[in-house]
Enzyme design. Sequence first.
Site, PDB file in Angstrom:
ATOM      1  N   HIS A 113      15.052  -1.202 -20.120  1.00 45.79           N
ATOM      2  CA  HIS A 113      13.967  -0.770 -19.231  1.00 45.79           C
ATOM      3  C   HIS A 113      14.434   0.400 -18.376  1.00 45.79           C
ATOM      4  O   HIS A 113      15.589   0.792 -18.450  1.00 45.79           O
ATOM      5  CB  HIS A 113      13.420  -1.929 -18.396  1.00 45.79           C
ATOM      6  CG  HIS A 113      14.390  -2.532 -17.416  1.00 45.79           C
ATOM      7  ND1 HIS A 113      15.530  -3.198 -17.806  1.00 45.79           N
ATOM      8  CD2 HIS A 113      14.398  -2.562 -16.053  1.00 45.79           C
ATOM      9  CE1 HIS A 113      16.180  -3.627 -16.732  1.00 45.79           C
ATOM     10  NE2 HIS A 113      15.523  -3.251 -15.655  1.00 45.79           N
TER      11      HIS A 113
ATOM     12  N   HIS B 205      14.912   1.032 -15.097  1.00 43.74           N
ATOM     13  CA  HIS B 205      15.631   1.012 -13.814  1.00 43.74           C
ATOM     14  C   HIS B 205      16.951   1.773 -13.906  1.00 43.74           C
ATOM     15  O   HIS B 205      17.632   1.738 -14.936  1.00 43.74           O
ATOM     16  CB  HIS B 205      15.863  -0.429 -13.342  1.00 43.74           C
ATOM     17  CG  HIS B 205      14.601  -1.080 -12.825  1.00 43.74           C
ATOM     18  ND1 HIS B 205      14.428  -2.446 -12.769  1.00 43.74           N
ATOM     19  CD2 HIS B 205      13.465  -0.529 -12.344  1.00 43.74           C
ATOM     20  CE1 HIS B 205      13.234  -2.711 -12.272  1.00 43.74           C
ATOM     21  NE2 HIS B 205      12.631  -1.576 -12.006  1.00 43.74           N
TER      22      HIS B 205
ATOM     23  N   ASP C  49      19.917   1.402 -12.907  1.00 45.22           N
ATOM     24  CA  ASP C  49      21.185   0.741 -13.266  1.00 45.22           C
ATOM     25  C   ASP C  49      21.221   0.369 -14.752  1.00 45.22           C
ATOM     26  O   ASP C  49      22.159  -0.287 -15.211  1.00 45.22           O
ATOM     27  CB  ASP C  49      21.433  -0.488 -12.379  1.00 45.22           C
ATOM     28  CG  ASP C  49      20.355  -1.554 -12.501  1.00 45.22           C
ATOM     29  OD1 ASP C  49      19.159  -1.222 -12.464  1.00 45.22           O
ATOM     30  OD2 ASP C  49      20.721  -2.736 -12.631  1.00 45.22           O
ATOM     31  N   HIS C  50      20.211   0.805 -15.494  1.00 48.35           N
ATOM     32  CA  HIS C  50      20.176   0.576 -16.950  1.00 48.35           C
ATOM     33  C   HIS C  50      20.122   1.885 -17.741  1.00 48.35           C
ATOM     34  O   HIS C  50      20.413   1.890 -18.932  1.00 48.35           O
ATOM     35  CB  HIS C  50      18.987  -0.319 -17.327  1.00 48.35           C
ATOM     36  CG  HIS C  50      19.054  -1.670 -16.659  1.00 48.35           C
ATOM     37  ND1 HIS C  50      19.342  -2.825 -17.335  1.00 48.35           N
ATOM     38  CD2 HIS C  50      18.908  -2.025 -15.347  1.00 48.35           C
ATOM     39  CE1 HIS C  50      19.366  -3.840 -16.476  1.00 48.35           C
ATOM     40  NE2 HIS C  50      19.106  -3.374 -15.269  1.00 48.35           N
TER      41      HIS C  50
ATOM     42  N   HIS D 184       9.470  -8.197 -15.741  1.00 53.84           N
ATOM     43  CA  HIS D 184      10.333  -7.523 -14.760  1.00 53.84           C
ATOM     44  C   HIS D 184       9.804  -6.104 -14.556  1.00 53.84           C
ATOM     45  O   HIS D 184       9.585  -5.657 -13.431  1.00 53.84           O
ATOM     46  CB  HIS D 184      11.766  -7.530 -15.286  1.00 53.84           C
ATOM     47  CG  HIS D 184      12.748  -6.807 -14.429  1.00 53.84           C
ATOM     48  ND1 HIS D 184      13.091  -7.232 -13.175  1.00 53.84           N
ATOM     49  CD2 HIS D 184      13.490  -5.688 -14.663  1.00 53.84           C
ATOM     50  CE1 HIS D 184      14.003  -6.396 -12.665  1.00 53.84           C
ATOM     51  NE2 HIS D 184      14.257  -5.455 -13.550  1.00 53.84           N
TER      52      HIS D 184
ATOM     53  N   ASP E 146      17.047  -7.403 -18.030  1.00 53.82           N
ATOM     54  CA  ASP E 146      16.714  -8.134 -16.802  1.00 53.82           C
ATOM     55  C   ASP E 146      15.540  -9.093 -17.009  1.00 53.82           C
ATOM     56  O   ASP E 146      14.822  -9.413 -16.067  1.00 53.82           O
ATOM     57  CB  ASP E 146      16.367  -7.156 -15.664  1.00 53.82           C
ATOM     58  CG  ASP E 146      17.585  -6.410 -15.142  1.00 53.82           C
ATOM     59  OD1 ASP E 146      18.704  -6.663 -15.616  1.00 53.82           O
ATOM     60  OD2 ASP E 146      17.399  -5.558 -14.235  1.00 53.82           O
TER      61      ASP E 146
ATOM     62  N   HIS F  89      23.120  -8.732 -15.837  1.00 52.21           N
ATOM     63  CA  HIS F  89      23.693  -8.961 -14.498  1.00 52.21           C
ATOM     64  C   HIS F  89      24.463 -10.280 -14.411  1.00 52.21           C
ATOM     65  O   HIS F  89      24.078 -11.273 -15.040  1.00 52.21           O
ATOM     66  CB  HIS F  89      22.597  -8.968 -13.429  1.00 52.21           C
ATOM     67  CG  HIS F  89      21.979  -7.620 -13.202  1.00 52.21           C
ATOM     68  ND1 HIS F  89      22.537  -6.672 -12.372  1.00 52.21           N
ATOM     69  CD2 HIS F  89      20.864  -7.059 -13.718  1.00 52.21           C
ATOM     70  CE1 HIS F  89      21.777  -5.586 -12.376  1.00 52.21           C
ATOM     71  NE2 HIS F  89      20.755  -5.802 -13.186  1.00 52.21           N
TER      72      HIS F  89
HETATM   73 FE    FE Z   1      19.095  -4.398 -13.438  1.00 49.77          FE
HETATM   74 ZN    ZN Z   2      15.951  -3.984 -13.623  1.00 53.42          ZN
END
Ligand code: FE
Ligand code: ZN
Length: 254
Positions: free
Chosen positions: A55, A57, A59-60, A113, A132, A170
């Site tokens: 996805h 975000h 941090d991905h 999410h 996530d 995570h």
């Molecule tokens: Fe994440």
């Molecule tokens: Zn995320």
Amino acid sequence: MLDIIQIPVLNDNYIYMLHDSVSLETAVIDPALEQPVLDVLAEKGWQLSFILNTHHHWDHVGANLALKQQTGCKIFAAASDRERIPGIDVGVEQGDVICLGEHQAQVVETPGHTSGHVVYYFAEDQALFCGDTLFVMGCGRLFEGTPQQMYASLQTLKALPPSIRVYCTHEYTLANATFALSVEPDNIFLQRKLLTVTQLRAANIATVPSTIAEEIATNPFFRVDSISIQKELGLVGAEPDVVFAALRRRKDDY
Ligand code: FE
Ligand code: ZN
């Protein structure tokens, strides 16, 4: 054999690198940072073939552009999220198959999410890279999707074979276990699992991957049919997606 390398980065993220020793193809899933990926490539003498994003975000997808620039890799992500994925080359949809040499990953759409969340399921290799959507004893927050969407997404993952390994992005396991036990204190598998993961984290060892079977036994978001969870929420006999929504709200405030 499919080599799977797990790289812990940031506070609690995992980057996964996959390598097929026959075709020599290498993929990385959800690269938050480029340097740790480049380090593994250099150390192993691998070349990056592609990036799979679950996805949008940061941090991905944080290292998408840097890795593409330095390796010429191709980037796969949800077609519906095309405009939010830096450097995307190939938009994927439910049922698409991505090949890493002989290893095949099925694309499964799991909105909740975010609206464009996808997971990558390597059936033969018994590995699920679920971003996530599903965490060990938890699930992602609902940033864009409805509880009904997330509930349906989780039901799809719950229906996978019990032996499938769950590689989430995570390391939220310890906090998730504490919450899970607060809503289902009499679950003996959960009690045992809390002891195990407490020891692992104290030794700074990853608790990921788990398996679908372990999640079915311990993850409250897979267990909305549990009478003790329903009692705890004051929702005995309610529709499963209603119990799920209440449980997710409870976790948001926990
Ligand atoms: Fe994440
Ligand atoms: Zn995320």
